[in-house]
Design a protein around this motif. Structure first.
Motif, PDB file in Angstrom:
ATOM      1  N   GLU A   1       3.230  -1.287 -17.492  1.00 35.57           N
ATOM      2  CA  GLU A   1       2.522  -2.568 -17.381  1.00 35.57           C
ATOM      3  C   GLU A   1       0.999  -2.367 -17.440  1.00 35.57           C
ATOM      4  OE1 GLU A   1       5.819  -5.070 -14.779  1.00 35.57           O
ATOM      5  OE2 GLU A   1       4.627  -3.607 -13.724  1.00 35.57           O
ATOM      6  N   ALA A   2       0.470  -1.549 -16.505  1.00 36.85           N
ATOM      7  CA  ALA A   2      -0.990  -1.451 -16.372  1.00 36.85           C
ATOM      8  C   ALA A   2      -1.643  -0.766 -17.575  1.00 36.85           C
ATOM      9  CB  ALA A   2      -1.338  -0.710 -15.083  1.00 36.85           C
ATOM     10  N   ASN A   3      -1.100   0.368 -18.015  1.00 40.08           N
ATOM     11  CA  ASN A   3      -1.726   1.075 -19.141  1.00 40.08           C
ATOM     12  C   ASN A   3      -1.684   0.282 -20.446  1.00 40.08           C
ATOM     13  OD1 ASN A   3      -2.894   3.377 -18.098  1.00 40.08           O
ATOM     14  ND2 ASN A   3      -1.046   4.618 -18.274  1.00 40.08           N
ATOM     15  N   PRO A   4      -0.501  -0.214 -20.856  1.00 35.81           N
ATOM     16  CA  PRO A   4      -0.522  -0.975 -22.110  1.00 35.81           C
ATOM     17  C   PRO A   4      -1.419  -2.206 -22.033  1.00 35.81           C
ATOM     18  CG  PRO A   4       1.728  -0.884 -21.168  1.00 35.81           C
ATOM     19  CD  PRO A   4       0.872   0.044 -20.383  1.00 35.81           C
ATOM     20  N   MET A   5      -1.348  -2.965 -20.931  1.00 36.40           N
ATOM     21  CA  MET A   5      -2.203  -4.152 -20.824  1.00 36.40           C
ATOM     22  C   MET A   5      -3.670  -3.737 -20.724  1.00 36.40           C
ATOM     23  SD  MET A   5      -0.255  -6.535 -21.345  1.00 36.40           S
ATOM     24  CE  MET A   5       1.086  -7.653 -20.909  1.00 36.40           C
ATOM     25  N   GLY A   6      -3.932  -2.593 -20.084  1.00 32.13           N
ATOM     26  CA  GLY A   6      -5.304  -2.083 -19.993  1.00 32.13           C
ATOM     27  C   GLY A   6      -5.868  -1.795 -21.374  1.00 32.13           C
ATOM     28  N   MET A   7      -5.069  -1.145 -22.220  1.00 34.24           N
ATOM     29  CA  MET A   7      -5.551  -0.827 -23.577  1.00 34.24           C
ATOM     30  C   MET A   7      -5.795  -2.114 -24.372  1.00 34.24           C
ATOM     31  SD  MET A   7      -3.829   1.562 -26.514  1.00 34.24           S
ATOM     32  CE  MET A   7      -4.670   1.846 -28.091  1.00 34.24           C
TER      33      MET A   7
ATOM     34  N   ALA B   1       0.827  -1.222   0.000  1.00 33.77           N
ATOM     35  CA  ALA B   1       0.000   0.000   0.000  1.00 33.77           C
ATOM     36  C   ALA B   1       0.856   1.264   0.000  1.00 33.77           C
ATOM     37  CB  ALA B   1      -0.945   0.005   1.199  1.00 33.77           C
ATOM     38  N   SER B   2       2.036   1.197   0.617  1.00 36.37           N
ATOM     39  CA  SER B   2       2.849   2.422   0.713  1.00 36.37           C
ATOM     40  C   SER B   2       3.322   2.878  -0.659  1.00 36.37           C
ATOM     41  CB  SER B   2       4.048   2.189   1.634  1.00 36.37           C
ATOM     42  OG  SER B   2       4.854   1.171   1.082  1.00 36.37           O
ATOM     43  N   THR B   3       3.398   1.942  -1.641  1.00 37.41           N
ATOM     44  CA  THR B   3       3.794   2.340  -2.997  1.00 37.41           C
ATOM     45  C   THR B   3       2.600   2.340  -3.951  1.00 37.41           C
ATOM     46  OG1 THR B   3       4.416   0.053  -3.470  1.00 37.41           O
ATOM     47  CG2 THR B   3       6.200   1.528  -2.799  1.00 37.41           C
ATOM     48  N   GLY B   4       1.410   2.038  -3.444  1.00 39.25           N
ATOM     49  CA  GLY B   4       0.204   2.095  -4.279  1.00 39.25           C
ATOM     50  C   GLY B   4      -0.070   0.820  -5.059  1.00 39.25           C
ATOM     51  N   GLY B   5       0.693  -0.244  -4.790  1.00 42.62           N
ATOM     52  CA  GLY B   5       0.516  -1.497  -5.529  1.00 42.62           C
ATOM     53  C   GLY B   5       1.879  -2.002  -5.945  1.00 42.62           C
ATOM     54  N   LYS B   6       1.906  -3.025  -6.813  1.00 38.16           N
ATOM     55  CA  LYS B   6       3.206  -3.524  -7.288  1.00 38.16           C
ATOM     56  C   LYS B   6       3.477  -3.148  -8.743  1.00 38.16           C
ATOM     57  CE  LYS B   6       6.386  -7.116  -8.235  1.00 38.16           C
ATOM     58  NZ  LYS B   6       6.903  -8.456  -8.120  1.00 38.16           N
ATOM     59  N   LEU B   7       2.461  -3.308  -9.579  1.00 39.93           N
ATOM     60  CA  LEU B   7       2.725  -3.167 -11.016  1.00 39.93           C
ATOM     61  C   LEU B   7       2.770  -1.698 -11.422  1.00 39.93           C
ATOM     62  CD1 LEU B   7       0.584  -6.145 -12.332  1.00 39.93           C
ATOM     63  CD2 LEU B   7       3.029  -6.058 -11.836  1.00 39.93           C
ATOM     64  N   ARG B   8       3.556  -1.421 -12.446  1.00 38.74           N
ATOM     65  CA  ARG B   8       3.791  -0.039 -12.858  1.00 38.74           C
ATOM     66  C   ARG B   8       2.726   0.434 -13.843  1.00 38.74           C
ATOM     67  NH1 ARG B   8       8.808  -2.833 -11.208  1.00 38.74           N
ATOM     68  NH2 ARG B   8       7.432  -4.374 -12.114  1.00 38.74           N
ATOM     69  N   LEU B   9       2.210   1.630 -13.566  1.00 36.88           N
ATOM     70  CA  LEU B   9       1.125   2.190 -14.378  1.00 36.88           C
ATOM     71  C   LEU B   9       1.533   2.321 -15.841  1.00 36.88           C
ATOM     72  CD1 LEU B   9      -1.624   3.619 -14.739  1.00 36.88           C
ATOM     73  CD2 LEU B   9      -0.556   5.727 -13.936  1.00 36.88           C
TER      74      LEU B   9
END
Ligand code: AHG
Ligand code: MN
Ligand code: MN
Length: 332
Positions: free
Chosen positions: A280-286, A269-277
Motif C-alpha cells: 500500500e504505502a510504497n506503491p502509493m508513495g511512488m 503502535a504495536s504493529t507500527g501503523g495500519k497500512l502495509r509498506l
C-alpha cells in the motif's frame, strides 16, 4: 463515435520516456491488467455469484478475509504467474512469499500486490481497488523471505485499479502518472488522464477521525488547525473526506488534491501503523511522488524505509507537498 484515446497497448509502446516498455515488463503489465479486469467483473457480479460477505478464513494480519479478498488474490496469483520473468509474487493475503523461479536472475521481477483494497466497502457498494508494485532484480538472488525486502526506491512501476462508478487504472513507470478508464464495450483501458498531478497546497484532508483520541500530538495539532478553519492559524476553511478505501482516497487526491493520513497512534503502535509498506504505502508513495506530491511516515520518506518483513506496516501521510512538509515539521 469511436474513442480516439490511446489504448493501454499503444501507451506501453512509448511509455519508457518515449520508447517502448521492455517486452517482459509490458507482458507482465498486460497480465496485471487482465487480473484487474477479472476482479472488476467479480465485484460487479458479486451479488449474483454469492461472493459478497466474509469468508471463514483470516489472513496473516489477523483480518477476516472477504470472499472477494480470496477471489481477487487468486486472479492476481494466476495471471501474474504467466510471465517467465517473474521471480516471486508477494501478496497481502498470503503468509509466505510465493516463489515462481528457483534461480532468480538479474532482470527478473518481484511483484507485490494488495489484490482487494478497501474490502470492507465491497458489501456496501462503494469504491474499492487493487494495488500493485514491481521491482526488477539488479542481481541474482536465492529465494528467501529476505530477498523480497526491497525499499520503495527500487520500484520500477507502481499502480492501482479502482473499481468505482467506472473501472480505472493509474500507473507510473517513473515518467509521470497516467490514468486510464475501461471502455465497457471493448473492455480496453483507454488513456483518459495523462500526466496526473497533485497541487502543492490543498484545503482537503482524509483521516479516520474516530481514532482522534488515539492520535499522537503532531497529527492532533495538524487536524485541530484544519478544523479551526478561517479563524485559526491556517486562515481558511478545510473540507474532510474519508472513504476507508485507500485507493479511492488516493484517487481523489490525484484528481483534485488533498492530504491522506493513516498515522501511527496508540491503538496501532504495536504493529507500527495500519497500512502495509510493500502493498500500500510504497506503491502509493511512488505514484504520489511521481505526480509532484510527497509521501512520508511523518519521520522519513516512505520509499526509503528499509522493510524488515514483507507484511510490515507503516504510518502513512501523503498528498500535497506543502501539507506533508507541514505535518513532517510538526513531527520534527
Ligand atoms: P484492506 O481492505 O486491503 O485491508 O485495506 C483497508 C485499508 C485502506 O484501504 C483504508 O485506507 C484503511 O484500511 C481504512 O481503515 P479504517 O477502517 O480504520 O478506516
Ligand atoms: Mn489495502
Ligand atoms: Mn486488501
Amino acid at each position: 463515435m469511436p474513442n480516439s484515446q490511446m489504448t493501454f497497448r499503444q501507451f506501453l509502446m512509448q511509455a519508457d520516456g518515449g520508447k517502448p516498455v521492455a517486452g517482459d515488463l509490458a507482458f507482465l503489465l498486460e497480465d496485471i491488467v487482465t487480473a484487474c479486469r477479472l476482479v472488476s467483473d467479480h465485484i460487479r457480479n458479486g451479488a449474483f455469484a454469492n461472493v459478497l460477505g466474509s469468508s471463514e478464513s483470516t489472513n496473516i494480519q489477523g483480518e477476516t478475509q472477504k470472499k472477494l479478498d480470496v477471489i481477487a488474490d487468486e486472479e492476481f496469483m494466476r495471471h501474474c504467474a504467466n510471465s517467465g520473468r517473474v521471480a516471486a509474487l508477494v501478496s497481502e493475503e498470503v503468509d509466505d512469499v510465493h516463489w515462481l523461479k528457483e534461480k532468480p536472475e538479474a532482470g527478473d521481477y518481484l511483484v507485490y500486490f494488495d489484490p482487494l483494497d478497501g474490502s470492507s466497502n465491497v458489501d456496501v457498494n462503494l469504491s474499492v481497488g487493487s494495488i500493485f508494485s514491481i521491482v526488477q532484480l539488479a542481481e541474482a538472488v536465492t529465494p528467501s523471505p529476505e530477498a523480497v525486502l526491497r525499499k520503495g526506491t527500487e520500484q520500477v512501476c507502481a499502480g492501482y485499479a479502482i473499481y468505482g462508478p467506472s473501472t480505472g487504472l493509474v500507473l507510473t513507470l517513473g515518467h509521470g502518472v497516467h490514468g486510464f478508464t475501461q471502455d465497457l464495450g471493448t473492455g480496453e483501458f483507454l488513456l483518459t488522464q495523462p500526466d496526473m498531478t497533485v497541487p502543492a497546497t490543498t484545503s482537503e484532508y482524509a483521516i479516520n477521525t474516530s481514532r482522534a483520541e488515539l492520535w499522537e500530538a503532531p497529527v492532533r495539532r495538524y487536524i485541530d488547525e484544519c478544523v479551526a478553519g478561517k479563524n485559526g492559524v491556517r486562515g481558511r476553511t478545510f473540507n474532510m473526506r474519508w472513504t476507508a478505501s485507500m485507493v479511492a482516497d488516493v484517487h481523489r487526491i490525484l484528481t483534485r488534491g488533498g492530504v491522506f493520513l493513516y498515522p501511527m497512534d496508540s491503538g496501532n503502535a504495536s504493529t507500527g501503523g495500519k497500512l502495509r509498506l510493500m502493498y500500500e504505502a510504497n506503491p502509493m508513495g511512488m505514484i504520489i511522488e511521481q505526480a509532484g506530491g510527497a509521501a512520508s511516515t511523518g519521520r522519513a520518506r516512505i520509499m526509503e524505509v528499509q522493510p524488515e518483513g514483507h507484511h510490515q506496516r507503516v504510518p502513512v501521510i501523503l498528498g500535497s507537498k506543502d501539507e506533508v512538509a507541514l505535518i513532517d515539521s510538526y513531527h520534527a
